[in-house]
Structures are given as structure tokens and as C-alpha cells.
Scaffold this motif. Structure first.
Motif, PDB file in Angstrom:
ATOM      1  N   THR A  58       1.090  -1.310   0.371  1.00  0.00           N
ATOM      2  CA  THR A  58      -0.257   0.299   0.303  1.00  0.00           C
ATOM      3  C   THR A  58       0.927   1.391   0.324  1.00  0.00           C
ATOM      4  O   THR A  58       0.414   2.346  -0.510  1.00  0.00           O
ATOM      5  N   CYS A  59       1.732   1.417   0.668  1.00  0.00           N
ATOM      6  CA  CYS A  59       2.984   2.682   0.529  1.00  0.00           C
ATOM      7  C   CYS A  59       3.780   2.388  -0.522  1.00  0.00           C
ATOM      8  O   CYS A  59       4.347   3.349  -1.082  1.00  0.00           O
ATOM      9  N   ASN A  60       4.379   1.212  -1.069  1.00  0.00           N
ATOM     10  CA  ASN A  60       4.611   1.015  -2.018  1.00  0.00           C
ATOM     11  C   ASN A  60       6.400   2.294  -1.987  1.00  0.00           C
ATOM     12  O   ASN A  60       6.319   2.447  -2.121  1.00  0.00           O
ATOM     13  N   ILE A  61       7.005   1.077  -0.415  1.00  0.00           N
ATOM     14  CA  ILE A  61       8.384   1.488  -0.809  1.00  0.00           C
ATOM     15  C   ILE A  61       9.156   0.354  -0.404  1.00  0.00           C
ATOM     16  O   ILE A  61       8.454  -0.342   0.215  1.00  0.00           O
ATOM     17  N   VAL A  66       9.738   2.796  13.120  1.00  0.00           N
ATOM     18  CA  VAL A  66       9.215   2.349  12.023  1.00  0.00           C
ATOM     19  C   VAL A  66       9.849   1.047  11.788  1.00  0.00           C
ATOM     20  O   VAL A  66       9.228  -0.613  11.282  1.00  0.00           O
ATOM     21  N   LEU A  67      10.914   0.736  12.104  1.00  0.00           N
ATOM     22  CA  LEU A  67      11.836  -0.202  11.183  1.00  0.00           C
ATOM     23  C   LEU A  67      12.114  -1.233  12.844  1.00  0.00           C
ATOM     24  O   LEU A  67      11.960  -2.717  11.987  1.00  0.00           O
ATOM     25  N   ILE A  68      11.606  -1.346  13.905  1.00  0.00           N
ATOM     26  CA  ILE A  68      11.382  -1.913  14.580  1.00  0.00           C
ATOM     27  C   ILE A  68       9.875  -2.653  14.685  1.00  0.00           C
ATOM     28  O   ILE A  68      10.290  -3.208  15.590  1.00  0.00           O
ATOM     29  N   ARG A  69       9.175  -2.077  14.215  1.00  0.00           N
ATOM     30  CA  ARG A  69       8.288  -2.428  14.500  1.00  0.00           C
ATOM     31  C   ARG A  69       7.432  -2.865  13.068  1.00  0.00           C
ATOM     32  O   ARG A  69       6.258  -3.490  12.793  1.00  0.00           O
ATOM     33  N   LYS A  70       8.262  -2.830  11.860  1.00  0.00           N
ATOM     34  CA  LYS A  70       7.738  -3.395  10.679  1.00  0.00           C
ATOM     35  C   LYS A  70       7.005  -2.724  10.079  1.00  0.00           C
ATOM     36  O   LYS A  70       5.622  -4.311   9.463  1.00  0.00           O
ATOM     37  N   ASP A  71       5.992  -1.913  10.194  1.00  0.00           N
ATOM     38  CA  ASP A  71       4.310  -1.320   9.853  1.00  0.00           C
ATOM     39  C   ASP A  71       5.060  -0.464   9.533  1.00  0.00           C
ATOM     40  O   ASP A  71       5.705   1.166   9.774  1.00  0.00           O
ATOM     41  N   LEU A  72       5.270   0.121   7.744  1.00  0.00           N
ATOM     42  CA  LEU A  72       5.897   1.824   6.877  1.00  0.00           C
ATOM     43  C   LEU A  72       3.981   2.269   7.279  1.00  0.00           C
ATOM     44  O   LEU A  72       4.359   3.484   6.833  1.00  0.00           O
ATOM     45  N   PHE A 117      -1.028   8.033   7.753  1.00  0.00           N
ATOM     46  CA  PHE A 117      -0.992   6.812   7.143  1.00  0.00           C
ATOM     47  C   PHE A 117       0.084   6.931   6.323  1.00  0.00           C
ATOM     48  O   PHE A 117       0.473   7.927   4.925  1.00  0.00           O
ATOM     49  N   CYS A 118       1.345   5.882   5.827  1.00  0.00           N
ATOM     50  CA  CYS A 118       2.308   5.662   5.342  1.00  0.00           C
ATOM     51  C   CYS A 118       3.295   7.643   5.323  1.00  0.00           C
ATOM     52  O   CYS A 118       3.029   7.619   5.937  1.00  0.00           O
ATOM     53  N   ASN A 119       3.504   7.682   4.360  1.00  0.00           N
ATOM     54  CA  ASN A 119       4.258   9.227   4.372  1.00  0.00           C
ATOM     55  C   ASN A 119       3.639  10.204   5.034  1.00  0.00           C
ATOM     56  O   ASN A 119       4.721  11.329   5.560  1.00  0.00           O
ATOM     57  N   TYR A 120       2.484  10.379   5.131  1.00  0.00           N
ATOM     58  CA  TYR A 120       2.251  11.359   5.829  1.00  0.00           C
ATOM     59  C   TYR A 120       1.878  11.025   7.968  1.00  0.00           C
ATOM     60  O   TYR A 120       1.440  12.536   8.513  1.00  0.00           O
ATOM     61  N   GLN A 121       2.385  10.424   7.686  1.00  0.00           N
ATOM     62  CA  GLN A 121       3.282  10.628   9.548  1.00  0.00           C
ATOM     63  C   GLN A 121       3.905  10.971   9.731  1.00  0.00           C
ATOM     64  O   GLN A 121       4.552  11.209  11.263  1.00  0.00           O
ATOM     65  N   HIS A 142      10.618  19.451   6.401  1.00  0.00           N
ATOM     66  CA  HIS A 142      10.390  17.644   7.098  1.00  0.00           C
ATOM     67  C   HIS A 142      10.889  17.095   5.904  1.00  0.00           C
ATOM     68  O   HIS A 142       9.490  16.848   4.659  1.00  0.00           O
ATOM     69  N   LEU A 143      11.561  15.519   6.001  1.00  0.00           N
ATOM     70  CA  LEU A 143      11.617  14.576   4.644  1.00  0.00           C
ATOM     71  C   LEU A 143       9.985  14.416   5.104  1.00  0.00           C
ATOM     72  O   LEU A 143       9.379  13.871   5.804  1.00  0.00           O
ATOM     73  N   ASP A 144       9.156  13.358   4.030  1.00  0.00           N
ATOM     74  CA  ASP A 144       9.113  12.658   3.823  1.00  0.00           C
ATOM     75  C   ASP A 144       9.277  10.588   5.131  1.00  0.00           C
ATOM     76  O   ASP A 144      10.025  11.144   4.766  1.00  0.00           O
ATOM     77  N   LEU A 145       8.203   9.928   4.845  1.00  0.00           N
ATOM     78  CA  LEU A 145       8.902   9.007   4.949  1.00  0.00           C
ATOM     79  C   LEU A 145      10.186   8.072   4.801  1.00  0.00           C
ATOM     80  O   LEU A 145      11.753   7.941   5.488  1.00  0.00           O
ATOM     81  N   ARG A 146      10.542   8.122   3.148  1.00  0.00           N
ATOM     82  CA  ARG A 146      11.568   7.958   2.741  1.00  0.00           C
ATOM     83  C   ARG A 146      12.603   8.666   3.344  1.00  0.00           C
ATOM     84  O   ARG A 146      13.615   7.909   4.056  1.00  0.00           O
TER      85      ARG A 146
END
Length: 413
Positions: free
Chosen positions: A83-86, A163-169, A188-192, A388-392
Motif C-alpha cells: 500500500t505504501c509502495n516503498i 517504523v523499522l523495529i515495528r515492521k510497519d510502514l 498513514f504511510c508518508n503522512y506520518q 521536513h522529509l517524508d517517510l523515505r
């Protein structure tokens, strides 16, 4: 009949003996303090015959076991991956050689680039690791606590680590366990990392995840402790300094503490204000936790005068004191984007940010603090509001911090 023939009685005795050995081993592991240490590929020489491709800009990554995670999508099993396509391969393209020490690692990560907008970030000269979640958990477990101090950019580093230790993008960086339907849509996703809609919903410490949603944490129970205290301006309010004191034990813990600092924009990239801010935090830390400094002498407080003479003298004193195992990293702000408001383009635009990064790198070195620049990593990446940077982008920044943590000589603690 042979005396070694199998009998029900011998089978029972064998099972009991085996159980006794395992029980004794488990008891010793629990009773003996955990001694943190780095993996063998950092402490031992591993022979490797590289295959060099002529005329190639980047050589293929080393065919070694510890680089396996670099060449696959480590997000493949994450929630909302499709869904997040990352993909992690969208963020980092591995190559050889791998950086072998912290100095070359920090230089490479600070001075790399991208081949196109939002392309994978490539460090310069040598590569960093893209760790699997299991590896990240192990690295963080080497530390009693990882304390991050700074502004909203640093809060996003903590969010990305979660995100990395919860395995949840989709919701790994935010408190999704108490979300309303509107928040589940807006964050959600990038908008976190949308500071206007989702700033108060960000995760400030892994302890909150353990308390409210422990099943979402991929790391073993009670092994990871990452926390941010937001401290954005200098002078620092006394209640914020009290919160820092509360995080630090007066007695030396079993595992080391690591500190990551980030500051600049809230004081309009005033170099002296940033250095005074850092000095105040260093002084409070070592006063509260003397084990951070040399065991033979107390740390000498800084003179935080605006005068250059007193500032230089204080730096000289600090440079003589840094013999304790006290890992400290300073992250300078990322690049500005095209949405940066016009009134800030002179004082906080990209020219000012580049000058600030170069000056901070030299100044914090005198204080025994290492530096990671993020301008190069972020100049060709998306930003929500020009700041501010996005999720990526934040995932790359967080992974660079994990690479620094991985290189720390925790065996010396």
C-alpha cells in the motif's frame, strides 16, 4: 546384551541430564550481566577477493553473509508494504567497498548523492549497511538507552526507528493504538511525518510502544530503549534539563548510553546558540552521570559566554577531558525544499544550511562529538513543507544513525 544398550531408564536419565544442562545455562545467562559487543565482521579481518567490473561507477557489494540484507527488500514482510509502495532498495543501492571505520562512514554518509530526484541515496567512497529489522534490534540492544535530543527533525528520526523495529510502514512512527478513524486516514504511510496533522501523534519513546502495543515490537522484550526529549531553543528551559537528568543514572549501568543531538533551525542557524545549547546538554549529562567522563577527574563546566576568548578556552578544556566511553553524534538539519517560505530563504535557505553544516562539523569535533551531515542526502528528496522529509527520507536518516551505532566500540565500556 551390550552394557550401552538403550533402555527406558537410560532415556529418562539422558532427558533429565539434558534438561539440567539447559536450565543451568539459562540461569547463567540471566544472572550474568550482558556484555555488549559488535559483530565479528567489524572486529575481525574477513578475507574477500573482490570482483572488479572495469569502467563501472559502483562495484557490486561484497559476497559476504553480513551483506545479504543489503541486496533484498528488507521491507517485504512489513505491514502495508504494498500500500505504501516503498522498498528498501528504493532508498539504498548497495555497492562495494563497505566502510570499515566510523570516520570514513560518517564522511561517506555526509557527502554522498543521488542520481535523480528521490533516487536511492549513495554515500561517497564507501557504502553503509541497510540492516534487517533483526539486525537493528541487536544493535539497539547493545545500549542501555539511546537518547535523542533536539527538534521535530530528530523526533522523526525516532519515528523512523520505530517504523523499522515495528515492521510497519503504515503506522510504525505514530501512536496508532489510540487513533480515531480520521487520524488513521491523515497519518498513514508518508503522512506520518506531516507536522501539521500528525506531530502530537508521533512516538517519543519505545517505552510507549511496550506499554500500549507490545505485540507490534519485533525486538525481544525489554532489550531496546530509544527516547527523544524535544529541546529546541537556547537558553534551554530548566524543566527540559530536569527531564534529561531524570534519564541518566548516577551509577554506571551495565550497557552504555548513546546520545544523538540535532539543533539549528529554532535558533535561526545561529552557530554560537547551537554550540551553547550543546554545551549545556553535555555539562548537565556529565554532572548527573559522572561515569560518562574520565574516572579520575570531574568534567569542567563550559563557560557559555558569547565572547570568543572564553568559548575557545572552554573548547580547549573539553578536548582534554574526553577519555570516557561517551558516544555522541550531532545531526545538522537537512536541506530546504521549494516549499520553504520566502521569508526564511536567506537565514534558513540552502546556502545558510550548507555553511552551518560545515561550521558545526568543525566545532563539535573540538568537543569530542562526531558529526553526520544530512544536506547532501536530502537535497534531492521530497519535503512536506520545505523543511521536513517524508517517510523515505527519514528512513534513510534513521538508518545512517543505526550505522553509526553499529560501529561504536561497545566492548570498551
Amino acid at each position: 546384551m551390550s552394557s550401552w544398550s538403550v533402555s527406558p531408564r537410560r532415556i529418562v536419565l539422558f532427558i533429565l541430564a539434558t534438561a539440567l544442562v539447559y536450565s543451568l545455562n539459562a540461569f547463567l545467562l540471566v544472572s550474568k550481566p550482558h556484555k555488549p559487543q559488535r559483530p565479528s565482521y567489524l572486529t575481525e579481518h574477513l578475507p574477500y577477493n573482490s570482483t572488479v567490473l572495469p569502467h563501472a561507477a559502483f562495484q557490486p557489494p561484497e559476497a559476504l553473509l553480513h551483506r545479504n540484507a543489503d541486496i533484498v527488500d528488507t521491507f517485504a514482510s512489513y505491514k502495508y508494504r504494498n500500500t505504501c509502495n516503498i522498498s528498501s532498495l528504493n532508498l539504498h543501492s548497495p555497492f562495494a567497498p563497505l566502510c570499515t571505520d566510523r570516520k570514513s562512514l560518517l564522511t561517506a554518509m555526509s557527502s554522498g548523492g543521488r542520481i535523480g530526484h528521490d533516487a536511492p541515496y549513495m554515500p561517497r567512497g564507501c557504502d553503509f549497511r541497510w540492516f534487517s529489522t533483526e539486525e537493528i534490534c541487536e544493535i539497539l540492544s547493545r545500549f542501555e538507552k539511546v537518547i535523542i535530543l533536539g527538534d521535530s527533525m530528530m523526533r522523526h528520526v525516532v519515528g523512523s526507528l520505530n517504523v523499522l523495529i515495528r515492521k510497519d510502514l503504515g503506522y510504525g512512527a505514530v501512536t496508532d493504538w489510540n487513533f480515531s478513524p480520521e487520524e488513521r486516514q491523515d497519518c498513514f504511510c508518508n503522512y506520518q511525518f506531516n507536522v501539521k496533522a500528525c506531530s502530537v501523534q508521533g512516538i517519543f519513546k519505545t517505552g510507549d510502544v511496550v506499554k500500549n502495543d507490545p505485540e507490534s515490537l519485533a525486538c525481544p522484550a525489554n532489550t531496546v530503549d530509544v527516547i527523544i526529549e524535544q529541546m529546541i531553543r537556547f537558553p534551554i528551559p530548566s524543566d527540559e534539563l530536569d527531564r534529561l537528568r531524570a534519564l541518566l543514572p548516577s551509577e554506571k549501568p551495565t550497557r552504555p548510553y548513546a546520545f544523538v543531538f540535532g539543533h539549528g533551525l529554532w535558533n535561526d542557524l545561529d552557530l554560537q546558540a547551537t554550540l551553547d545549547w550543546l554545551d549545556a546538554l553535555l555539562d548537565v549529562s556529565v554532572q548527573q552521570a559522572p561515569w560518562l567522563g574520565p574516572p579520575s577527574q570531574p568534567m569542567i563546566p563550559h563557560t557559555r559566554s558569547r565572547g570568543r576568548k572564553s568559548a575557545v578556552a572552554a573548547k580547549g578544556e573539553r578536548s582534554k577531558q574526553g577519555s570516557g566511553f561517551w558516544p555522541r553524534l550531532f545531526l545538522t538539519p537537512n536541506a530546504a525544499g521549494k516549499e520553504k517560505p520566502d521569508e526564511w530563504l536567506v537565514s534558513q535557505g540552502n546556502k545558510a544550511l550548507m555553511i552551518f553544516e560545515e561550521a558545526v562539523r568543525e566545532e563539535v569535533k573540538r568537543k569530542g562529538v562526531e558529526h553526520l551531515g544530512t544536506w547532501n542526502m536530502s537535497i534531492q528528496s521530497n519535503k512536506f513543507d520545505g523543511v521536513h522529509l517524508d517517510l523515505r527520507g527519514n528512513l534513510i536518516k534513521a538508518m545512517m544513525v543505526v550505522n553509526w551505532l553499529n560501529m561504536l566500540e561497545v566492548e570498551a565500556f
